[in-house]
Write a protein that holds these residues in place. Structure first.
Motif, PDB file in Angstrom:
ATOM      1  N   GLU A   8      90.209  78.524 -23.538  1.00  0.00           N
ATOM      2  CA  GLU A   8      89.775  77.691 -24.674  1.00  0.00           C
ATOM      3  C   GLU A   8      90.937  76.856 -25.216  1.00  0.00           C
ATOM      4  OE1 GLU A   8      86.332  80.607 -26.581  1.00  0.00           O
ATOM      5  OE2 GLU A   8      88.438  80.913 -27.100  1.00  0.00           O
ATOM      6  N   PHE A   9      92.122  77.454 -25.287  1.00  0.00           N
ATOM      7  CA  PHE A   9      93.299  76.754 -25.767  1.00  0.00           C
ATOM      8  C   PHE A   9      93.624  75.567 -24.863  1.00  0.00           C
ATOM      9  CE2 PHE A   9      98.034  76.404 -25.655  1.00  0.00           C
ATOM     10  CZ  PHE A   9      98.208  75.914 -26.941  1.00  0.00           C
ATOM     11  N   MET A  10      93.631  75.791 -23.553  1.00  0.00           N
ATOM     12  CA  MET A  10      93.961  74.723 -22.616  1.00  0.00           C
ATOM     13  C   MET A  10      92.908  73.608 -22.646  1.00  0.00           C
ATOM     14  SD  MET A  10      96.878  75.588 -21.651  1.00  0.00           S
ATOM     15  CE  MET A  10      97.160  74.293 -20.475  1.00  0.00           C
ATOM     16  N   GLU A  11      91.649  73.964 -22.782  1.00  0.00           N
ATOM     17  CA  GLU A  11      90.588  72.956 -22.864  1.00  0.00           C
ATOM     18  C   GLU A  11      90.733  72.100 -24.125  1.00  0.00           C
ATOM     19  OE1 GLU A  11      88.025  71.960 -20.749  1.00  0.00           O
ATOM     20  OE2 GLU A  11      89.239  73.131 -19.357  1.00  0.00           O
ATOM     21  N   GLU A  12      91.083  72.738 -25.222  1.00  0.00           N
ATOM     22  CA  GLU A  12      91.247  72.001 -26.479  1.00  0.00           C
ATOM     23  C   GLU A  12      92.469  71.078 -26.431  1.00  0.00           C
ATOM     24  OE1 GLU A  12      91.391  73.011 -31.190  1.00  0.00           O
ATOM     25  OE2 GLU A  12      89.993  74.105 -29.910  1.00  0.00           O
ATOM     26  N   LEU A  13      93.484  71.471 -25.677  1.00  0.00           N
ATOM     27  CA  LEU A  13      94.701  70.670 -25.573  1.00  0.00           C
ATOM     28  C   LEU A  13      94.554  69.427 -24.700  1.00  0.00           C
ATOM     29  CD1 LEU A  13      97.729  73.049 -25.034  1.00  0.00           C
ATOM     30  CD2 LEU A  13      97.255  71.604 -26.970  1.00  0.00           C
ATOM     31  N   LYS A  14      93.677  69.465 -23.723  1.00  0.00           N
ATOM     32  CA  LYS A  14      93.593  68.395 -22.717  1.00  0.00           C
ATOM     33  C   LYS A  14      93.662  66.979 -23.281  1.00  0.00           C
ATOM     34  CE  LYS A  14      91.406  70.599 -18.798  1.00  0.00           C
ATOM     35  NZ  LYS A  14      90.222  70.679 -17.952  1.00  0.00           N
ATOM     36  N   PRO A  15      92.891  66.631 -24.312  1.00  0.00           N
ATOM     37  CA  PRO A  15      92.940  65.238 -24.775  1.00  0.00           C
ATOM     38  C   PRO A  15      94.260  64.850 -25.452  1.00  0.00           C
ATOM     39  CG  PRO A  15      91.087  66.430 -25.787  1.00  0.00           C
ATOM     40  CD  PRO A  15      91.881  67.410 -24.997  1.00  0.00           C
ATOM     41  N   TRP A  16      95.070  65.822 -25.830  1.00  0.00           N
ATOM     42  CA  TRP A  16      96.281  65.543 -26.612  1.00  0.00           C
ATOM     43  C   TRP A  16      97.568  65.742 -25.823  1.00  0.00           C
ATOM     44  CZ3 TRP A  16      93.906  63.336 -30.313  1.00  0.00           C
ATOM     45  CH2 TRP A  16      92.718  63.845 -30.798  1.00  0.00           C
ATOM     46  N   LEU A  17      97.480  66.099 -24.563  1.00  0.00           N
ATOM     47  CA  LEU A  17      98.665  66.488 -23.799  1.00  0.00           C
ATOM     48  C   LEU A  17      99.542  65.315 -23.370  1.00  0.00           C
ATOM     49  CD1 LEU A  17      97.586  69.447 -21.526  1.00  0.00           C
ATOM     50  CD2 LEU A  17      99.176  69.441 -23.429  1.00  0.00           C
ATOM     51  N   ASP A  18     100.148  64.680 -24.319  1.00  0.00           N
ATOM     52  CA  ASP A  18     101.150  63.665 -24.027  1.00  0.00           C
ATOM     53  C   ASP A  18     101.991  63.427 -25.269  1.00  0.00           C
ATOM     54  OD1 ASP A  18      99.886  61.697 -25.727  1.00  0.00           O
ATOM     55  OD2 ASP A  18      98.500  61.270 -24.095  1.00  0.00           O
ATOM     56  N   THR A  19     103.036  62.677 -25.101  1.00  0.00           N
ATOM     57  CA  THR A  19     103.929  62.437 -26.228  1.00  0.00           C
ATOM     58  C   THR A  19     103.420  61.334 -27.151  1.00  0.00           C
ATOM     59  OG1 THR A  19     105.259  60.979 -24.828  1.00  0.00           O
ATOM     60  CG2 THR A  19     105.992  63.275 -25.031  1.00  0.00           C
ATOM     61  N   ASN A  20     102.264  60.765 -26.847  1.00  0.00           N
ATOM     62  CA  ASN A  20     101.652  59.780 -27.744  1.00  0.00           C
ATOM     63  C   ASN A  20     100.907  60.452 -28.894  1.00  0.00           C
ATOM     64  OD1 ASN A  20     102.503  57.524 -26.241  1.00  0.00           O
ATOM     65  ND2 ASN A  20     100.773  57.755 -24.859  1.00  0.00           N
ATOM     66  N   ILE A  22     101.363  64.420 -29.514  1.00  0.00           N
ATOM     67  CA  ILE A  22     102.037  65.643 -29.952  1.00  0.00           C
ATOM     68  C   ILE A  22     103.534  65.384 -30.110  1.00  0.00           C
ATOM     69  CG2 ILE A  22     102.589  68.033 -29.376  1.00  0.00           C
ATOM     70  CD1 ILE A  22      99.958  68.166 -27.847  1.00  0.00           C
ATOM     71  N   LEU A  23     104.040  65.658 -31.291  1.00  0.00           N
ATOM     72  CA  LEU A  23     105.469  65.533 -31.570  1.00  0.00           C
ATOM     73  C   LEU A  23     106.233  66.673 -30.890  1.00  0.00           C
ATOM     74  CD1 LEU A  23     107.800  64.196 -33.123  1.00  0.00           C
ATOM     75  CD2 LEU A  23     107.207  65.653 -35.056  1.00  0.00           C
ATOM     76  N   CYS A  24     105.747  67.903 -31.128  1.00  0.00           N
ATOM     77  CA  CYS A  24     106.368  69.075 -30.518  1.00  0.00           C
ATOM     78  C   CYS A  24     105.428  70.259 -30.672  1.00  0.00           C
ATOM     79  CB  CYS A  24     107.729  69.374 -31.119  1.00  0.00           C
ATOM     80  SG  CYS A  24     107.682  69.865 -32.852  1.00  0.00           S
ATOM     81  N   VAL A  58     102.337  78.015 -19.645  1.00  0.00           N
ATOM     82  CA  VAL A  58     101.862  76.995 -20.584  1.00  0.00           C
ATOM     83  C   VAL A  58     103.054  76.244 -21.169  1.00  0.00           C
ATOM     84  CG1 VAL A  58     100.714  76.612 -22.803  1.00  0.00           C
ATOM     85  CG2 VAL A  58      99.719  78.199 -21.144  1.00  0.00           C
ATOM     86  N   VAL A  59     104.084  76.981 -21.580  1.00  0.00           N
ATOM     87  CA  VAL A  59     105.292  76.363 -22.141  1.00  0.00           C
ATOM     88  C   VAL A  59     105.921  75.430 -21.108  1.00  0.00           C
ATOM     89  CG1 VAL A  59     107.651  76.823 -22.929  1.00  0.00           C
ATOM     90  CG2 VAL A  59     105.740  78.166 -23.839  1.00  0.00           C
ATOM     91  N   SER A  60     106.016  75.878 -19.878  1.00  0.00           N
ATOM     92  CA  SER A  60     106.589  75.060 -18.812  1.00  0.00           C
ATOM     93  C   SER A  60     105.775  73.788 -18.597  1.00  0.00           C
ATOM     94  CB  SER A  60     106.642  75.882 -17.519  1.00  0.00           C
ATOM     95  OG  SER A  60     107.117  75.099 -16.460  1.00  0.00           O
ATOM     96  N   ASP A  61     104.465  73.907 -18.612  1.00  0.00           N
ATOM     97  CA  ASP A  61     103.589  72.743 -18.427  1.00  0.00           C
ATOM     98  C   ASP A  61     103.756  71.738 -19.561  1.00  0.00           C
ATOM     99  OD1 ASP A  61     101.504  71.340 -16.987  1.00  0.00           O
ATOM    100  OD2 ASP A  61     100.152  71.916 -18.615  1.00  0.00           O
ATOM    101  N   LEU A  62     103.848  72.229 -20.793  1.00  0.00           N
ATOM    102  CA  LEU A  62     104.053  71.332 -21.929  1.00  0.00           C
ATOM    103  C   LEU A  62     105.370  70.576 -21.780  1.00  0.00           C
ATOM    104  CD1 LEU A  62     102.879  73.588 -24.907  1.00  0.00           C
ATOM    105  CD2 LEU A  62     101.688  71.594 -23.975  1.00  0.00           C
ATOM    106  N   ARG A  63     106.411  71.272 -21.387  1.00  0.00           N
ATOM    107  CA  ARG A  63     107.723  70.641 -21.216  1.00  0.00           C
ATOM    108  C   ARG A  63     107.691  69.601 -20.092  1.00  0.00           C
ATOM    109  NH1 ARG A  63     110.972  76.125 -22.424  1.00  0.00           N
ATOM    110  NH2 ARG A  63     111.292  75.743 -24.648  1.00  0.00           N
ATOM    111  N   LYS A  64     106.970  69.893 -19.015  1.00  0.00           N
ATOM    112  CA  LYS A  64     106.849  68.936 -17.912  1.00  0.00           C
ATOM    113  C   LYS A  64     106.157  67.653 -18.365  1.00  0.00           C
ATOM    114  CE  LYS A  64     106.797  72.250 -14.142  1.00  0.00           C
ATOM    115  NZ  LYS A  64     105.967  72.937 -13.151  1.00  0.00           N
ATOM    116  N   LYS A  65     105.309  67.761 -19.366  1.00  0.00           N
ATOM    117  CA  LYS A  65     104.599  66.601 -19.904  1.00  0.00           C
ATOM    118  C   LYS A  65     105.413  65.879 -20.976  1.00  0.00           C
ATOM    119  CE  LYS A  65      99.960  68.315 -18.838  1.00  0.00           C
ATOM    120  NZ  LYS A  65     100.134  68.100 -17.469  1.00  0.00           N
TER     121      LYS A  65
END
Length: 71
Positions: A8-20, A22-24, A58-65
């Motif tokens: 559920e967390f990953m699905e909710e994140l999908k539309p926001w997964l970029d630096t445009n 999410i600040l951090c 998940v942390v690694s994936d966020l950092r890669k993005k």
């Protein structure tokens, strides 16, 4: 704070997964993610069905993005 599964967390994140959007992100307590958005908003999620290895992925994936993650 919203309690959710890892899926559920990953699905909710999908539309926001970029630096445009999410600040951090911040990981605390091993299973609590706080997402800070560029518009000043923040969302807090407690992911309740995963292990430390899955959280690290998940942390690694966020950092890669390009999203900074505080631990």
């Amino acid at each position: 704070m919203k309690q959710c599964s890892l899926h559920e967390f990953m699905e909710e994140l999908k539309p926001w997964l970029d630096t445009n959007h999410i600040l951090c992100a911040e990981l605390s307590g091993g299973d609590r993610f706080t997402l800070y958005f560029l518009d000043g908003m923040k969302n807090v999620y407690q992911v309740n069905d995963c292990n430390a290895e899955q959280i690290r992925a998940v942390v690694s994936d966020l950092r890669k993005k390009g999203i900074a993650v505080k631990e």
